[in-house]
Design a protein around this motif. Structure first.
Motif, short mmCIF file in Angstrom:
data_model
loop_
_atom_site.label_atom_id
_atom_site.label_comp_id
_atom_site.label_asym_id
_atom_site.label_seq_id
_atom_site.Cartn_x
_atom_site.Cartn_y
_atom_site.Cartn_z
N LEU A 27 0.89 -1.17 0.00
CA LEU A 27 0.00 0.00 0.00
C LEU A 27 0.92 1.21 0.00
N LEU A 28 0.79 2.06 -1.01
CA LEU A 28 1.72 3.17 -1.20
C LEU A 28 0.96 4.49 -1.09
N CYS A 29 1.35 5.29 -0.11
CA CYS A 29 0.65 6.55 0.18
C CYS A 29 1.54 7.74 -0.15
N GLY A 30 0.92 8.83 -0.60
CA GLY A 30 1.64 10.09 -0.75
C GLY A 30 2.57 10.17 -1.95
N PHE A 31 2.34 9.36 -2.96
CA PHE A 31 3.17 9.40 -4.16
C PHE A 31 2.46 10.22 -5.24
N GLU A 32 3.18 11.20 -5.81
CA GLU A 32 2.63 11.93 -6.95
C GLU A 32 2.70 10.97 -8.14
N ALA A 33 1.91 11.26 -9.17
CA ALA A 33 1.87 10.39 -10.35
C ALA A 33 3.27 10.13 -10.92
N GLU A 34 4.12 11.19 -10.99
CA GLU A 34 5.48 11.02 -11.56
C GLU A 34 6.35 10.12 -10.67
N SER A 35 6.22 10.27 -9.37
CA SER A 35 7.07 9.46 -8.49
C SER A 35 6.61 8.01 -8.42
N GLN A 36 5.38 7.73 -8.84
CA GLN A 36 4.92 6.34 -8.91
C GLN A 36 5.78 5.57 -9.91
N VAL A 54 -1.06 -1.06 -4.43
CA VAL A 54 -2.21 -0.16 -4.47
C VAL A 54 -1.69 1.23 -4.14
N TRP A 55 -1.94 2.18 -5.03
CA TRP A 55 -1.55 3.58 -4.81
C TRP A 55 -2.72 4.22 -4.07
N VAL A 56 -2.56 4.47 -2.78
CA VAL A 56 -3.65 4.97 -1.94
C VAL A 56 -3.87 6.45 -2.26
N THR A 57 -5.11 6.78 -2.65
CA THR A 57 -5.44 8.16 -3.01
C THR A 57 -5.79 8.97 -1.75
N THR A 58 -5.76 10.27 -1.89
CA THR A 58 -6.09 11.17 -0.78
C THR A 58 -7.47 10.82 -0.22
N GLN A 59 -8.43 10.52 -1.11
CA GLN A 59 -9.81 10.23 -0.70
C GLN A 59 -9.92 8.92 0.08
N GLN A 60 -8.92 8.05 -0.01
CA GLN A 60 -8.99 6.76 0.69
C GLN A 60 -8.39 6.80 2.09
N GLY A 61 -8.06 7.96 2.59
CA GLY A 61 -7.44 8.10 3.91
C GLY A 61 -8.26 7.52 5.04
N ALA A 62 -9.58 7.53 4.89
CA ALA A 62 -10.45 7.03 5.96
C ALA A 62 -10.78 5.55 5.79
N ALA A 63 -10.19 4.91 4.79
CA ALA A 63 -10.49 3.49 4.54
C ALA A 63 -9.61 2.59 5.41
N PRO A 64 -10.19 1.49 5.94
CA PRO A 64 -9.37 0.53 6.69
C PRO A 64 -8.35 -0.14 5.76
N SER A 75 -4.47 -0.27 -8.63
CA SER A 75 -5.53 0.66 -8.26
C SER A 75 -4.91 1.99 -7.83
N GLY A 76 -5.47 3.09 -8.30
CA GLY A 76 -4.98 4.42 -7.92
C GLY A 76 -3.79 4.90 -8.72
N ALA A 77 -3.26 4.09 -9.63
CA ALA A 77 -2.09 4.49 -10.42
C ALA A 77 -2.42 5.73 -11.25
N GLY A 78 -1.47 6.65 -11.30
CA GLY A 78 -1.65 7.87 -12.09
C GLY A 78 -2.38 8.97 -11.35
N THR A 79 -2.84 8.67 -10.12
CA THR A 79 -3.53 9.68 -9.30
C THR A 79 -2.58 10.13 -8.19
N SER A 80 -2.25 11.42 -8.17
CA SER A 80 -1.37 11.93 -7.12
C SER A 80 -2.09 11.91 -5.78
N SER A 81 -1.33 11.66 -4.71
CA SER A 81 -1.90 11.58 -3.37
C SER A 81 -1.27 12.63 -2.46
N ASN A 82 -2.10 13.31 -1.66
CA ASN A 82 -1.60 14.32 -0.71
C ASN A 82 -1.36 13.74 0.67
N LEU A 83 -1.52 12.42 0.83
CA LEU A 83 -1.26 11.80 2.13
C LEU A 83 0.23 11.86 2.42
#
Length: 144
Positions: A27-36, A54-64, A75-83
Protein backbone atom coordinates in the motif's frame (compact mmCIF):
# COMPACT_ATOMS: atom_id res chain seq x y z
CA UNK A 1 -10.20 5.54 19.28
CA UNK A 2 -10.14 2.37 21.39
CA UNK A 3 -8.18 0.53 18.71
CA UNK A 4 -5.23 2.83 19.22
CA UNK A 5 -4.99 1.69 22.84
CA UNK A 6 -3.57 -1.54 21.44
CA UNK A 7 -0.11 -0.01 21.35
CA UNK A 8 1.96 -0.89 18.37
CA UNK A 9 5.27 -2.49 19.15
CA UNK A 10 8.53 -2.28 17.29
CA UNK A 11 9.74 -5.65 16.11
CA UNK A 12 13.20 -6.01 14.69
CA UNK A 13 13.03 -7.25 11.12
CA UNK A 14 15.75 -9.71 10.20
CA UNK A 15 16.98 -10.83 6.79
CA UNK A 16 15.00 -14.06 7.07
CA UNK A 17 12.72 -15.66 4.53
CA UNK A 18 9.88 -15.36 7.05
CA UNK A 19 6.83 -14.07 5.22
CA UNK A 20 5.29 -10.98 6.77
CA UNK A 21 1.60 -10.93 7.77
CA UNK A 22 -1.14 -10.39 5.21
CA UNK A 23 -1.69 -10.77 1.47
CA UNK A 24 1.34 -10.12 -0.78
CA UNK A 25 0.81 -6.43 -1.53
CA UNK A 26 2.20 -2.93 -1.02
CA UNK A 27 0.00 0.00 0.00
CA UNK A 28 1.72 3.17 -1.20
CA UNK A 29 0.65 6.55 0.18
CA UNK A 30 1.64 10.09 -0.75
CA UNK A 31 3.17 9.40 -4.16
CA UNK A 32 2.63 11.93 -6.95
CA UNK A 33 1.87 10.39 -10.35
CA UNK A 34 5.48 11.02 -11.56
CA UNK A 35 7.07 9.46 -8.49
CA UNK A 36 4.92 6.34 -8.91
CA UNK A 37 6.90 5.54 -12.08
CA UNK A 38 10.19 6.07 -10.21
CA UNK A 39 9.02 3.74 -7.43
CA UNK A 40 8.19 1.07 -10.05
CA UNK A 41 11.85 1.30 -11.13
CA UNK A 42 12.98 0.98 -7.50
CA UNK A 43 10.82 -2.16 -7.12
CA UNK A 44 12.57 -3.62 -10.15
CA UNK A 45 16.01 -2.82 -8.71
CA UNK A 46 14.96 -4.46 -5.42
CA UNK A 47 13.91 -7.60 -7.31
CA UNK A 48 10.21 -7.05 -6.56
CA UNK A 49 8.70 -5.80 -9.84
CA UNK A 50 5.80 -8.28 -9.66
CA UNK A 51 4.56 -7.43 -6.15
CA UNK A 52 0.95 -6.18 -6.37
CA UNK A 53 0.60 -2.54 -5.32
CA UNK A 54 -2.21 -0.16 -4.47
CA UNK A 55 -1.55 3.58 -4.81
CA UNK A 56 -3.65 4.97 -1.94
CA UNK A 57 -5.44 8.16 -3.01
CA UNK A 58 -6.09 11.17 -0.78
CA UNK A 59 -9.81 10.23 -0.70
CA UNK A 60 -8.99 6.76 0.69
CA UNK A 61 -7.44 8.10 3.91
CA UNK A 62 -10.45 7.03 5.96
CA UNK A 63 -10.49 3.49 4.54
CA UNK A 64 -9.37 0.53 6.69
CA UNK A 65 -6.13 -1.09 5.50
CA UNK A 66 -7.93 -4.45 5.14
CA UNK A 67 -10.32 -2.91 2.57
CA UNK A 68 -7.47 -1.35 0.58
CA UNK A 69 -5.62 -4.67 0.49
CA UNK A 70 -8.61 -6.15 -1.36
CA UNK A 71 -8.29 -3.65 -4.22
CA UNK A 72 -6.86 -4.78 -7.54
CA UNK A 73 -3.14 -4.30 -8.13
CA UNK A 74 -2.49 -0.98 -9.85
CA UNK A 75 -5.53 0.66 -8.26
CA UNK A 76 -4.98 4.42 -7.92
CA UNK A 77 -2.09 4.49 -10.42
CA UNK A 78 -1.65 7.87 -12.09
CA UNK A 79 -3.53 9.68 -9.30
CA UNK A 80 -1.37 11.93 -7.12
CA UNK A 81 -1.90 11.58 -3.37
CA UNK A 82 -1.60 14.32 -0.71
CA UNK A 83 -1.26 11.80 2.13
CA UNK A 84 2.08 11.61 3.96
CA UNK A 85 4.59 9.45 2.03
CA UNK A 86 4.39 5.89 3.38
CA UNK A 87 5.08 2.33 2.30
CA UNK A 88 2.92 -0.31 4.01
CA UNK A 89 4.08 -3.85 3.27
CA UNK A 90 2.32 -7.20 3.59
CA UNK A 91 3.03 -10.75 2.51
CA UNK A 92 6.66 -10.30 1.38
CA UNK A 93 9.64 -11.78 3.19
CA UNK A 94 11.66 -9.86 5.77
CA UNK A 95 14.69 -10.10 3.47
CA UNK A 96 12.69 -8.55 0.60
CA UNK A 97 11.56 -5.70 2.88
CA UNK A 98 15.16 -4.94 3.90
CA UNK A 99 16.29 -5.04 0.26
CA UNK A 100 13.47 -2.66 -0.74
CA UNK A 101 14.30 -0.23 2.09
CA UNK A 102 17.99 -0.31 1.14
CA UNK A 103 17.30 0.40 -2.55
CA UNK A 104 14.90 3.25 -1.61
CA UNK A 105 17.55 4.83 0.61
CA UNK A 106 20.30 4.49 -2.02
CA UNK A 107 18.05 5.89 -4.75
CA UNK A 108 17.58 9.12 -2.80
CA UNK A 109 13.82 8.62 -2.72
CA UNK A 110 11.96 11.14 -0.59
CA UNK A 111 11.93 9.83 2.98
CA UNK A 112 8.88 7.69 3.72
CA UNK A 113 7.20 6.22 6.77
CA UNK A 114 7.43 2.41 6.71
CA UNK A 115 5.00 -0.07 8.23
CA UNK A 116 4.45 -3.80 8.20
CA UNK A 117 0.82 -4.88 8.29
CA UNK A 118 -0.25 -6.57 11.55
CA UNK A 119 -3.51 -8.17 12.70
CA UNK A 120 -4.12 -4.99 14.75
CA UNK A 121 -3.16 -2.40 12.13
CA UNK A 122 -5.18 -3.98 9.32
CA UNK A 123 -8.33 -2.77 11.16
CA UNK A 124 -7.01 0.80 11.31
CA UNK A 125 -7.71 3.46 8.71
CA UNK A 126 -4.82 4.77 6.63
CA UNK A 127 -5.03 8.08 8.52
CA UNK A 128 -4.82 6.33 11.93
CA UNK A 129 -1.76 4.34 10.84
CA UNK A 130 -0.01 7.38 9.35
CA UNK A 131 -0.64 9.39 12.54
CA UNK A 132 0.78 6.53 14.65
CA UNK A 133 3.85 6.22 12.39
CA UNK A 134 4.47 9.96 12.59
CA UNK A 135 4.28 9.81 16.41
CA UNK A 136 6.71 6.87 16.48
CA UNK A 137 9.16 8.66 14.18
CA UNK A 138 9.01 11.74 16.40
CA UNK A 139 9.64 9.64 19.53
CA UNK A 140 12.64 7.96 17.89
CA UNK A 141 14.09 11.30 16.78
CA UNK A 142 13.81 12.66 20.34
CA UNK A 143 15.79 9.66 21.64
CA UNK A 144 18.69 10.20 19.26
Amino acid sequence: MGEMAEKSTFEKVTRSEKILYGPRKLLLCGFEAESQKKFETILGLAGLPEVPKVWVTTQQGAAPLADLLELESGSGAGTSSNLPRAVIVAGITEAQLIRLMTVCKKSGMQQALWAVLTPVSEKWTVEQLLAELAREREALQKKS
